[in-house]
Design an enzyme around this catalytic site. Structure first.
Site, PDB file in Angstrom:
ATOM      1  N   SER A 276       0.710  -1.232  -0.064  1.00  0.00           N
ATOM      2  CA  SER A 276       0.040   0.002   0.069  1.00  0.00           C
ATOM      3  C   SER A 276       1.000   1.120   0.123  1.00  0.00           C
ATOM      4  CB  SER A 276      -0.864  -0.016   1.201  1.00  0.00           C
ATOM      5  OG  SER A 276      -1.647   1.371   1.293  1.00  0.00           O
ATOM      6  N   LYS A 282      -0.157  -3.263   5.107  1.00  0.00           N
ATOM      7  CA  LYS A 282      -1.139  -4.168   4.113  1.00  0.00           C
ATOM      8  C   LYS A 282      -0.585  -5.261   3.467  1.00  0.00           C
ATOM      9  CE  LYS A 282      -5.079  -2.722   2.651  1.00  0.00           C
ATOM     10  NZ  LYS A 282      -5.853  -1.955   1.775  1.00  0.00           N
ATOM     11  N   ASN A 284      -1.955  -6.513   0.144  1.00  0.00           N
ATOM     12  CA  ASN A 284      -3.254  -7.063  -0.621  1.00  0.00           C
ATOM     13  C   ASN A 284      -3.248  -7.933  -1.623  1.00  0.00           C
ATOM     14  OD1 ASN A 284      -4.386  -4.332   0.357  1.00  0.00           O
ATOM     15  ND2 ASN A 284      -2.756  -3.278  -0.996  1.00  0.00           N
ATOM     16  N   ARG A 315     -23.836 -10.144 -45.330  1.00  0.00           N
ATOM     17  CA  ARG A 315     -22.632  -9.505 -44.833  1.00  0.00           C
ATOM     18  C   ARG A 315     -23.280  -8.423 -43.874  1.00  0.00           C
ATOM     19  NH1 ARG A 315     -19.825 -11.332 -46.411  1.00  0.00           N
ATOM     20  NH2 ARG A 315     -18.561 -10.528 -48.345  1.00  0.00           N
TER      21      ARG A 315
END
Length: 467
Positions: A276, A282, A284, A315
């Site tokens: 972080s 942290k 993550n 087409r």
């Protein structure tokens, strides 16, 4: 192809390269080379002309950005490419230049180029799934008896085994790998029909030329031109979307189990991974994040494929072009998710001790159903259910473990003492014993999955999709 910085963040360089502008142009030129060589073999043009055309079917000879820009004005990338190819061939052989793209149409070259690119994209997905299913199989085997909370409606439910949970992640990926191969075997086919799909310009040679081109490119010969019959093609794209959804489910579970308050799993860390910018503590789950982002984006692209199927007459106007634009994004997202989860599972940290602590923290309440079912054999189901309801409420109110509360209730009731074995009752609150049903089911399922994976691994994907 050009992707934004945020697109590239969610995919892989390998998959970007598959659908890169130069790769698609080269695949288009590969079609033109194969067409000329097949027509020469059928006597429709001199071998020298085919060699002249083939000799300049190299994307490096052309100004690709200029061709892309001109394609926007022309309404098709094939028109300026064929013009530049013809001009380049004419520098060496004027007669051969008159035969470039003979009997073909813009959609033939573009669709076939996309088929060739998609085959490479599917090879990347198959390789990634080979690795990912291998990681998951090992993880499930290692933790087949590890007790873990099963959670329903985001709440603790019962004790399961982590190996059983992982088998539930693995099975859809094995099915996806098999079904992608099945769909590819039908969808990876040559597109060659000429102006309206009838091969009219090539006359009696058309069918033979198509067979030769398909063989040269390693593609299936289509029963007929599929210019506006997109069912098999779209079905393949939707299988890629389903795969990405399954990857998103795995990522959801990882992210929930990696929450700090749960902490049963953790993605690999180190070298700045999952950090972080503001909170040093942290860790993550960045792999789960990438897979979740891919799964979030995919339904819109899958829906666009379905919406594009109502193509007009022989087409499509606008819908075919929309399909072409949406197609690569499905593969970019899927491969990004596959590789992100491969990164996660290559070093996933599993904490069995924390799994047990999370079970213990629930005061034995997750064993209430098992205890009720056991007591029902002695005192009947209604009485057992009422007793466990009352004991669960008391455990919550007192902060005690349900096993202790229930044992006290049995000791205090003379009738229950006669009917209930206290040791057997206590064993119902053992997490390892509670995980046994999941363990047995997982072992059976894993054996089947192991056999399916071995069969898939024994047959290379590219072999299955070649002519």
């Amino acid at each position: 192809m050009s992707v934004s910085i945020f697109d590239s963040f969610l995919t892989t360089p390998d998959m970007i390269a598959v659908f890169d502008d130069a790769a698609i142009v080269q695949a288009m030129l590969r079609f033109e080379q194969a067409l000329a060589e097949a027509q020469a073999r059928q006597g429709m043009l001199p071998a020298q002309s085919a060699r002249a055309i083939a000799g300049v079917c190299n994307a490096q000879l052309y100004d690709i950005p200029a061709i892309v820009s001109a394609g926007r004005r022309a309404g098709s990338l094939a028109i300026p490419l064929v013009r530049e190819l013809t001009r380049t061939v004419a520098l060496y052989d004027a007669e051969a230049a008159a035969r470039v793209h003979w009997g073909s149409t813009s959609q033939d070259v573009i669709d076939t180029a996309m088929v060739l690119a998609t085959r490479d994209a599917l090879q990347l997905l198959d390789d990634g799934l080979h690795d990912l299913t291998g990681h998951l199989l090992q993880l499930a085997d290692r933790h087949v008896a590890t007790p873990v909370l099963a959670r329903t409606l985001m709440q603790p439910a019962q004790v399961s085994s982590f190996g059983f949970k992982v088998a539930g992640w693995l099975a859809p990926l094995v099915r996806a790998r098999a079904r992608l191969r099945e769909c590819a075997a039908r969808a990876l086919q040559l597109q060659l029909g000429g102006a309206v799909g009838t091969l009219s310009v090539m006359g009696e040679h058309g069918t033979a030329v198509a067979a030769l081109v398909a063989a040269d490119l390693g593609l299936k010969v289509a029963d007929a031109a599929w210019h506006t019959q997109r069912d098999e093609w779209v079905r393949l794209g939707l299988e890629v979307a389903v795969l990405t959804g399954s990857l998103g489910k795995i990522a959801t579970d990882i992210s929930l189990m990696a929450q700090g308050e749960i902490a049963e799993l953790a993605e690999p860390s180190g070298n700045g991974r999952g950090g972080s910018s503001a909170m040093p503590h942290k860790r993550n789950p960045v792999s789960a994040m990438i897979a979740l982002a891919a799964a979030t984006r995919t339904p819109q692209h899958a829906a666009a494929l379905l919406a594009s199927m109502g193509q007009q007459h022989e087409r499509g106007l606008g819908n075919w072009q929309a399909e072409l634009a949406e197609w690569p994004t499905l593969f970019l997202s899927a491969h990004g998710a596959v590789q992100a989860l491969n990164d996660a599972f290559a070093g996933l940290h599993v904490d069995p001790a924390r799994m047990l602590r999370n079970i213990d923290a629930l005061q034995g309440l997750v064993f209430a159903e098992a205890a009720s079912a056991s007591l029902a054999a002695s005192i009947g189901r209604p009485a057992a259910h009422s007793l466990l309801e009352a004991m669960s409420a008391e455990a919550l109110a007192s902060g005690r473990n349900l096993a202790e509360v229930l044992a006290d209730a049995v000791r205090a009731d003379e009738q229950l003492r006669k009917q209930v074995d206290p040791d057997a009752l206590a064993s119902l609150f053992d997490p390892a014993a509670a995980a046994l049903p999941a363990q047995r089911l997982a072992q059976h399922q894993l054996q089947s999955l192991r056999e399916q994976i071995a069969a898939l691994n024994s047959t290379p994907f590219h072999h299955r999709t070649s002519a």
